[in-house]
Design a protein around this motif. Structure first.
Motif, short mmCIF file in Angstrom:
data_model
loop_
_atom_site.label_atom_id
_atom_site.label_comp_id
_atom_site.label_asym_id
_atom_site.label_seq_id
_atom_site.Cartn_x
_atom_site.Cartn_y
_atom_site.Cartn_z
N UNK A 1 -12.71 46.23 -38.16
CA UNK A 1 -11.29 46.54 -38.19
C UNK A 1 -11.02 47.79 -37.35
N UNK A 2 -9.78 47.96 -36.88
CA UNK A 2 -9.47 49.14 -36.05
C UNK A 2 -9.70 50.46 -36.78
N UNK A 3 -9.53 50.48 -38.11
CA UNK A 3 -9.72 51.69 -38.89
C UNK A 3 -10.82 51.47 -39.93
N UNK A 4 -11.44 52.55 -40.36
CA UNK A 4 -12.50 52.48 -41.35
C UNK A 4 -11.97 51.80 -42.61
N UNK A 5 -12.78 50.92 -43.20
CA UNK A 5 -12.34 50.15 -44.36
C UNK A 5 -13.50 49.91 -45.32
N UNK A 6 -13.16 49.66 -46.57
CA UNK A 6 -14.19 49.26 -47.54
C UNK A 6 -14.08 47.77 -47.87
N UNK A 7 -13.32 47.01 -47.04
CA UNK A 7 -13.17 45.57 -47.19
C UNK A 7 -14.10 44.86 -46.20
N UNK A 8 -14.77 43.81 -46.65
CA UNK A 8 -15.63 43.03 -45.75
C UNK A 8 -15.53 41.56 -46.09
N UNK A 9 -15.41 40.72 -45.07
CA UNK A 9 -15.49 39.27 -45.25
C UNK A 9 -16.82 38.81 -44.64
N UNK A 10 -17.53 37.96 -45.39
CA UNK A 10 -18.79 37.39 -44.91
C UNK A 10 -18.54 35.93 -44.59
N UNK A 11 -18.84 35.53 -43.35
CA UNK A 11 -18.57 34.19 -42.87
C UNK A 11 -19.86 33.38 -42.74
N UNK A 12 -19.81 32.12 -43.16
CA UNK A 12 -20.96 31.22 -43.07
C UNK A 12 -20.55 29.94 -42.33
N UNK A 13 -21.24 29.63 -41.25
CA UNK A 13 -20.85 28.48 -40.42
C UNK A 13 -21.40 27.16 -40.95
N UNK A 14 -21.05 26.09 -40.27
CA UNK A 14 -21.43 24.76 -40.69
C UNK A 14 -22.69 24.25 -40.00
N UNK A 15 -22.98 22.96 -40.20
CA UNK A 15 -24.17 22.32 -39.66
C UNK A 15 -24.25 22.50 -38.15
N UNK A 16 -25.34 23.06 -37.69
CA UNK A 16 -25.64 23.28 -36.28
C UNK A 16 -24.58 24.12 -35.56
N UNK A 17 -23.92 24.98 -36.31
CA UNK A 17 -22.99 25.93 -35.71
C UNK A 17 -23.67 27.25 -35.43
N UNK A 18 -22.86 28.29 -35.30
CA UNK A 18 -23.37 29.65 -35.10
C UNK A 18 -22.21 30.61 -35.36
N UNK B 1 -15.04 45.77 -51.56
CA UNK B 1 -14.31 44.52 -51.78
C UNK B 1 -14.80 43.50 -50.75
N UNK B 2 -15.42 42.42 -51.26
CA UNK B 2 -16.07 41.45 -50.40
C UNK B 2 -15.48 40.06 -50.63
N UNK B 3 -15.25 39.34 -49.53
CA UNK B 3 -14.77 37.97 -49.55
C UNK B 3 -15.86 37.08 -48.94
N UNK B 4 -16.17 35.96 -49.59
CA UNK B 4 -17.08 34.96 -49.01
C UNK B 4 -16.24 33.83 -48.43
N UNK B 5 -16.49 33.48 -47.18
CA UNK B 5 -15.70 32.45 -46.50
C UNK B 5 -16.65 31.52 -45.76
N UNK B 6 -16.77 30.27 -46.24
CA UNK B 6 -17.69 29.33 -45.63
C UNK B 6 -16.98 28.11 -45.07
N UNK B 7 -17.58 27.55 -44.02
CA UNK B 7 -17.02 26.39 -43.34
C UNK B 7 -18.01 25.23 -43.40
N UNK B 8 -17.53 24.06 -43.83
CA UNK B 8 -18.35 22.86 -43.89
C UNK B 8 -19.61 23.13 -44.73
#
Length: 319
Positions: free
Chosen positions: A55-72, A133-140
């Motif tokens: 983010x442009x400014x310091x933050x204690x929020x983080x989102x963790x992203x997980x891709x799908x089959x044969x992605x990156x 504060x953490x968000x988990x965000x997964x695709x496929x």
């Protein structure tokens, strides 16, 4: 929770599931996300490559992203999600699954739909950086992984505030039958081609575990899971792997606000991948079934996915 009404109404051309799936996978471009790689050493001696953007400014929020089959972590939907979260005050950790960062991993096994121990090690790494504060965000496949993790009987940090799954095959067996059907052969063969290529590289390094001829002779994705995925990961066969790793059975035990968005015209998903009963029975589950979107193809205005906007809204609601 009640099943959510969806407001997603794309332009007519994107109401075709195959068009939105293919266009989003091959032609959508995302700019402005600067990623910095961190190599996370795993407890089994292997590694995961994580791509951080900030983010442009310091933050204690983080989102963790997980891709799908044969992605990156460089796939369009990963970069699009990173961009909207970065712009709205979240740092982003985009995870490359094993063997998906451009380098063959050190072990004879690879990623799969239920490898939640990897999710745990990534979360522990993120927590060590003092995010609150953490968000988990997964695709496929990554969506199934996040949902399974959230519903397993394990201790989960109270700093995980929400889970979001997009185009998630919550019933792996049902999804396998759909994906290997005649109408989806082009997609399935493309996945199989890259899976076999990666696995053949492992055969040369681990001949005691893997037979090059057996891998070369694999004809479809179910056979790949029979010959490789299940065997190297301790499952009896493909069906045993699907049964134990499908997140659908874990949904009832999720106690974190969770959003699932699966398009009605997603040709990769069977009817069993729309967990209506589970959502109605669990206060923490929010299920949205747009009529359109294909598989991870929810293109909207200004090159922003509808699911990116909804994911941000959902995350902010539970912070």
């Amino acid at each position: 929770m009640p099943i959510l009404n969806s407001e997603y109404q794309p332009k007519k051309i994107f109401r075709n599931g195959d068009f939105s799936t293919i266009y989003s996978a091959l032609f959508r471009k995302i700019s402005g996300v600067i990623q910095q790689r961190e190599r996370l050493e795993l407890s089994d001696g292997d590694f995961l490559d994580l791509e951080w953007s900030f983010a442009p400014k310091k933050t204690d929020h983080c989102v963790i992203l997980f891709h799908g089959l044969e992605g990156s972590a460089q796939r369009h939907y990963m970069l699009g999600a990173a961009r909207i979260f970065n712009e709205n005050g979240f740092d982003c950790c985009a995870v490359n699954h094993r063997d998906c960062s451009g380098e063959t991993n050190r072990v004879h096994y690879s990623y799969h739909s239920g490898r939640t121990d990897d999710v745990q090690e990534v979360i522990e790494n993120v927590l060590s950086k003092h995010y609150q504060k953490i968000i988990l965000n997964g695709f496929s496949l990554g969506g199934n992984l996040c949902l399974k993790y959230a519903g397993e009987k394990r201790e989960i940090s109270d700093k995980i505030k929400a889970v979001i799954a997009i185009s998630a095959p919550v019933d792996l067996k049902g999804s396998m039958y759909k994906l290997t059907s005649r109408r989806n052969l082009v997609y399935a063969n493309n996945f199989l081609k890259t899976l076999k290529k990666k696995t053949l590289l492992k055969c040369k390094r681990f001949p005691e575990f893997l037979s090059e001829s057996k891998i070369q002779n694999i004809k479809d994705l179910k056979e790949f899971d029979d010959v490789y995925t299940s065997k190297v990961n301790g499952f009896i066969d493909a069906f045993d792997y699907y049964e134990k790793c499908s997140s659908k059975q874990f949904l009832k035990d999720i106690k974190i606000p969770t959003l699932i968005i699966n398009a009605k015209n997603d040709s990769f998903l069977s009817e069993s991948c729309y967990p209506k009963e589970e959502s109605l029975a669990n206060f923490f589950l929010h299920l949205e079934i747009p009529d359109f979107g294909g598989h991870v193809g929810f293109l909207n205005k200004n090159n922003i996915f509808y699911t990116e906007k909804r994911s941000l809204e959902f995350a902010l609601q539970y912070l």
